[in-house]
Design an enzyme around this catalytic site. Structure first.
Site: not given
Ligand SMILES: Nc1ncnc2c1ncn2[C@@H]1O[C@H](COP(=O)(O)OP(=O)(O)OP(=O)(O)O)[C@@H](O)[C@H]1O
Length: 351
Positions: A188, A95
């Site tokens: 997440c 990410c």
């Protein structure tokens, strides 16, 4: 601004340092309603609301940028594909590499901004070198070590000289409601930390054999090799005990034969690591072998090593063997001075 305490304080510190700051919350969930609530993640509607409130208190403009499709193709799909290929990816690292310091940074620069500020616990010195946070327990330099010099040159990490306790105190002092919000722990985009369930939902059942490396015998079965990680001991559910009666660990995963191979703890020991796609930010790319320290997984031990860069490959000769080195994780090299906190570079472990 994730909606957590770190990025709220990072934004406030950036304002205090004289920057002209705009808060941005990334909407990363395709459907945020399906992400868990409970204030631990980074992607619920609750998190977005918390980020907006923090921006209001700090007194900065605030936007939500929808990056859900990019995030899903570059991070979530990659995560699933890596497991399917028998590797163990680190999605936070991915990410950072593809979203926060790439897609977000590109859009920010296109809009006239100079840099991206995040609440990562790491330091960037005036020399441009990435360093561990002073709070080693919270240090995130490992997941930032994939960034190139160009990306780091446009990054600001205001929290690297603060402990987490200091960040929380400062948040309370600044009247930020997120001061006591719990830290996010898990990945997440996976609810309740159930990585196996998430992967099973994406990859379906793929039954195969569990083989003992010492005898070659089939000692159990699995419903998907992707549900295992090198070094794993729990959840093997072997049909029979090992001949030597000792515990078994996952040694390797072979997608081609859909086999999980297990063996005794010492068979996990590795003294040489090979890795691909090195990124070198700690000065000149070395042309000769260098002595440094390496970390082979997030929050893993640090081991002295000799590292050699050879084209697109990194070789590390470890001074002492390490157990449970998984392909797909990053090897991060740190300078071996007494502080040991300067990041030299990283690469993706291939074997
Ligand atoms: N959804 C998001 N939108 C915008 N920024 C984000 C988002 N998720 C993470 N970040 C940024 O990346 C940083 C590191 O993310 P990480 O998930 O590790 O959060 P963290 O250390 O728990 O920080 P925080 O307390 O701010 O959530 C955050 O501090 C924030 O700056």
């Amino acid at each position: 601004m994730s909606g957590g305490v770190d990025s709220a304080v990072a934004a406030a510190r950036a304002v205090a340092a004289g920057h002209d700051v705009t808060g941005v919350h990334l909407a990363l969930a395709r459907n945020p309603q399906t992400y868990r609530t409970g204030a631990r993640g980074c992607c619920t509607l609750e998190d977005s609301r918390d980020a907006r409130r923090a921006a209001d208190v700090i007194g900065i403009p605030f936007y939500v940028w929808d990056m859900a499709e990019r995030f899903h193709s570059d991070v979530v799909d990659d995560f699933v594909a890596e497991y399917a290929a028998g590797r163990t990816p680190n999605p936070c690292l991915r990410c950072n590499e593809k979203i926060k310091f790439a897609a977000v940074l590109d859009r920010a620069v296109a809009l006239g901004f100079d840099a991206v500020v995040t609440g990562h616990h790491a330091r960037l010195g005036p020399d441009g070198l990435l360093r561990r946070s002073v709070d080693h327990a919270k240090d995130q330099s490992y997941v930032l070590a994939v960034l190139t010099r160009a990306q780091l040159d446009r990054s600001i990490f205001p929290l690297g000289d603060a402990t987490k306790a200091e960040v929380r105190e400062e948040a309370a002092r600044r009247g930020l409601a997120v001061a006591d919000k719990p830290d996010s722990h898990d990945i997440c985009f996976i609810a309740d930390g159930d990585t196996r369930g998430f992967l099973a939902g994406r990859l379906g059942e793929a039954p195969g054999d569990v083989v003992d490396a010492s005898t070659g015998a089939v000692v159990g079965s699995h419903t998907g090799a992707y549900q295992y990680t090198v070094g794993q001991r729990r959840g093997l559910h072997l049909d029979r005990p090992a001949p030597d009666g000792r515990p078994r660990y996952v040694l390797s995963i072979t997608p081609r034969t859909n086999t999980v191979t297990v063996g005794p703890a010492e068979a996990l020991e590795v003294s040489q690591v090979r890795a691909a796609r090195p990124v070198w930010t700690g000065g000149e790319r070395p042309t000769a072998p260098i002595e440094c320290e390496v970390q082979l997984r997030a929050h893993g031990d640090v081991v002295p090593a000799t590292v050699t860069l050879d084209g697109d490959t990194l070789h590390a000769e470890l001074r002492r063997p390490v157990r449970g080195v998984a392909a797909g994780q990053a090897i991060v090299a740190y300078r071996s001075d007494p502080a040991g906190d300067v990041v030299l570079g990283s690469a993706t472990i291939t074997g």
